[in-house]
Design a protein around this motif. Structure first.
Motif, PDB file in Angstrom:
ATOM      1  N   SER A 462       0.762  -1.272  -0.091  1.00 47.75           N
ATOM      2  CA  SER A 462       0.206  -0.181   0.100  1.00 47.75           C
ATOM      3  C   SER A 462       0.995   1.095   0.397  1.00 47.75           C
ATOM      4  O   SER A 462       0.359   2.323   0.127  1.00 47.75           O
ATOM      5  CB  SER A 462      -1.152   0.052   1.078  1.00 47.75           C
ATOM      6  N   LEU A 463       1.886   1.610   0.235  1.00 51.36           N
ATOM      7  CA  LEU A 463       2.928   1.956   0.014  1.00 51.36           C
ATOM      8  C   LEU A 463       3.236   2.742  -1.116  1.00 51.36           C
ATOM      9  O   LEU A 463       3.578   4.392  -1.228  1.00 51.36           O
ATOM     10  CB  LEU A 463       4.176   1.209   1.654  1.00 51.36           C
ATOM     11  N   PHE A 464       3.030   1.797  -1.835  1.00 48.63           N
ATOM     12  CA  PHE A 464       3.388   2.277  -3.077  1.00 48.63           C
ATOM     13  C   PHE A 464       1.825   2.906  -3.831  1.00 48.63           C
ATOM     14  O   PHE A 464       2.398   3.174  -5.449  1.00 48.63           O
ATOM     15  CB  PHE A 464       4.447   1.716  -4.114  1.00 48.63           C
ATOM     16  N   LEU A 465       1.188   3.243  -2.716  1.00 49.52           N
ATOM     17  CA  LEU A 465      -0.363   3.448  -4.069  1.00 49.52           C
ATOM     18  C   LEU A 465      -0.146   5.423  -4.498  1.00 49.52           C
ATOM     19  O   LEU A 465       0.147   5.644  -3.487  1.00 49.52           O
ATOM     20  CB  LEU A 465      -1.333   3.523  -2.850  1.00 49.52           C
ATOM     21  N   LYS A 466      -0.979   5.287  -5.715  1.00 51.29           N
ATOM     22  CA  LYS A 466      -1.078   6.890  -5.063  1.00 51.29           C
ATOM     23  C   LYS A 466      -2.244   6.861  -6.216  1.00 51.29           C
ATOM     24  O   LYS A 466      -2.615   6.516  -6.950  1.00 51.29           O
ATOM     25  CB  LYS A 466       0.227   7.265  -6.440  1.00 51.29           C
ATOM     26  N   ARG A 467      -2.694   8.264  -6.377  1.00 51.12           N
ATOM     27  CA  ARG A 467      -3.574   9.291  -6.603  1.00 51.12           C
ATOM     28  C   ARG A 467      -3.507   8.841  -8.677  1.00 51.12           C
ATOM     29  O   ARG A 467      -2.110   9.035  -9.191  1.00 51.12           O
ATOM     30  CB  ARG A 467      -4.022  10.389  -6.717  1.00 51.12           C
ATOM     31  N   THR A 468      -4.286   7.994  -8.935  1.00 50.76           N
ATOM     32  CA  THR A 468      -4.096   8.468 -10.658  1.00 50.76           C
ATOM     33  C   THR A 468      -5.430   8.857 -12.056  1.00 50.76           C
ATOM     34  O   THR A 468      -6.882   9.127 -11.118  1.00 50.76           O
ATOM     35  CB  THR A 468      -4.802   6.431 -11.155  1.00 50.76           C
TER      36      THR A 468
END
Length: 475
Positions: A462-468
């Protein structure tokens, strides 16, 4: 202003969303209504537990087969046709179940119900993606989360109340007017939002999909009780799935376009969702067993213990959707998964002397964390896809979550049984009731430790999630 944006503005989102939510609530509520009634059905129809379990296994099997072809069906039928058709099929199955003269009719009705409800959730998610822009999808998907979590949480408690005062048939009688109302409401307010493209149907892909996902769900659902037949279905399922994926990558009009995995956030979100579903199903299968077999609660009391968590989760889902629109995924998902991991660690330390209040608090905390994870993760992944990929993205996510649920159930029951046997093998008096109780809890503790490891992996990812933003919606 472009035609597409103008059309999107003219669509009345509110009534469409309400129509979809009502139908989804009715269908999802039905999934858990029957669980507590299984013992009554064994006595009423004079069938074995293995036979009655087909009411659940058959339901999951049909949904597992249908999910992958929903992307194809949405290309052939309009939004209204898909939703009204699905709800009508569901209604027919419900009527057949309610008035079933024998077990065969009940099972047939259950299968027909599954055929309807298996189409409703993908239709709802596709429609939300079409009518809401990315910056407003979080709130809409939060409402979906309310339904997805509130309905199954209400199911066991409502079922316990009905069974205590009425016959099992009322589990279906009471659903009939709700399904009729959903059809009438959708007939009035639901409009077509997707484009009918009538893609070419690759029959071989449909066959491979049916054998693959059907074999996998059946094999996992049957578990050790199915013996060698479960193993055969698993092998056939795996081989068929490999061939299915290969064929989707080489044909011009795939049933499931696995090219969606070229989009990194969709791939990451899908992996996290699979891991979270495995963890969730571990809890959903182990906790009721703990409540009823270790704490010796009745089915209705166990449902009451689980109800507050489900209600809190349902109420928080729309709130989390709005927060997602404002802050993006990471600020919600990572803390949510951290909460889940802490709770699962505490579950791995349960004893036979815990209080109901302690379990209520832990389960509520788990589902608070879940409300911060589920819809933000799936919305993040789907937001990166171009519009033409929406049906494929939702179908892939829903299908893999279904398979993950089957794998999670079989995996953690197996770990629990293995832990029980290991405990009893070291016991001086393994047949003593107190030792058997301790063995049950020890087995569950082992299973929750494995679930914790899965949860930690999803936390790190989850640390690599970002808005897309989808490629065709940029600029």
């Amino acid at each position: 202003m472009t035609n597409s944006s103008k059309g999107k503005q003219e669509i009345k989102r509110g009534p469409i969303t309400v129509a979809l939510i009502i139908g989804a609530f009715v269908a999802i509520l039905n999934e858990t209504l029957l669980n507590i009634a299984l013992s009554d059905l064994i006595n009423y129809f004079n069938v074995t537990p293995t036979t009655v379990q087909w009411l659940t296994t058959g339901y999951l099997l049909v949904i597992g087969i249908l999910m992958p072809v929903t992307a194809l069906l949405t290309g052939w039928f309009t939004t209204r046709q898909m939703f009204l058709g699905a709800m009508t099929i569901f209604l027919v199955g419900t009527v057949l179940c309610g008035f079933a003269p024998n077990f065969s009719f009940l099972l047939a009705g259950r299968v027909i119900q599954a055929a309807g409800s298996g189409l409703i959730l993908p239709v709802m998610m596709n429609t939300i993606l079409f009518i809401y822009p990315p910056e407003k999808r979080g709130g809409a998907m939060g409402l979906i989360g309310l339904v997805i979590m509130f309905a199954p949480a209400l199911g066991p408690t409502l079922s316990g109340l009905i069974i205590a005062s009425l016959s099992w048939r009322w589990l279906f009688y009471l659903v009939i007017p709700l399904a009729v109302f959903s059809i009438l409401f959708a007939s009035r307010f639901l409009t077509n939002v997707s484009e009918v493209t009538k893609p070419k149907v690759d029959v071989f892909s449909v066959v491979l999909s049916t054998l693959g996902f059907g074999g996998l769900v059946y094999g996992m659902g049957s578990g050790a009780e199915g013996g060698w037949l479960s193993l055969v279905f698993l092998i056939v399922g795996v081989i068929s799935l490999v061939l299915f994926v290969w064929r989707q990558l080489v044909i011009a009009n795939p049933i499931l376009d696995f090219r969606a995995f070229k989009y990194p956030m969709f791939t990451l979100a899908t992996i996290i969702m699979i891991l979270v579903m495995v963890t969730l199903f571990a809890t959903m299968i182990l906790l009721p067993l703990y409540l009823q077999q270790a704490l010796l609660l009745s089915s209705f009391a166990a449902g009451i213990v689980l109800l507050p968590g489900g209600l809190i989760n349902g109420m928080l889902s729309p709130v989390m959707g709005k927060l997602f629109d404002k802050f993006g995924p990471r600020r919600l998902v990572t803390p949510g998964l951290l909460i889940m991991c802490v709770v699962i660690w505490l579950f791995s330390r349960l004893t036979v002397a815990e209080t109901m209040l302690y379990i209520i608090i832990l389960y509520a905390a788990l589902l608070i964390g879940m409300s911060m994870v589920m819809m933000p993760v799936s919305t993040t992944g789907l937001n990166q896809l171009p519009k033409r990929m929406y049906p494929h993205g939702t179908a892939i996510m829903n299908t893999l979550q279904q398979v993950a649920g089957g794998i999670g159930t079989a995996l953690f029951i197996g770990i629990m049984v293995s832990g029980q046997q290991a405990y009893l093998s070291q016991s001086a008096n393994p047949k003593a009731p107190s030792q058997m109780l301790q063995a049950l809890v020890a087995g569950m503790n082992h299973a929750f430790i494995v679930a914790l490891a899965v949860g930690v992996v999803s936390l790190l990812l989850s640390l690599f999630l970002k808005r897309t933003i989808a490629p065709d919606e940029e600029g």
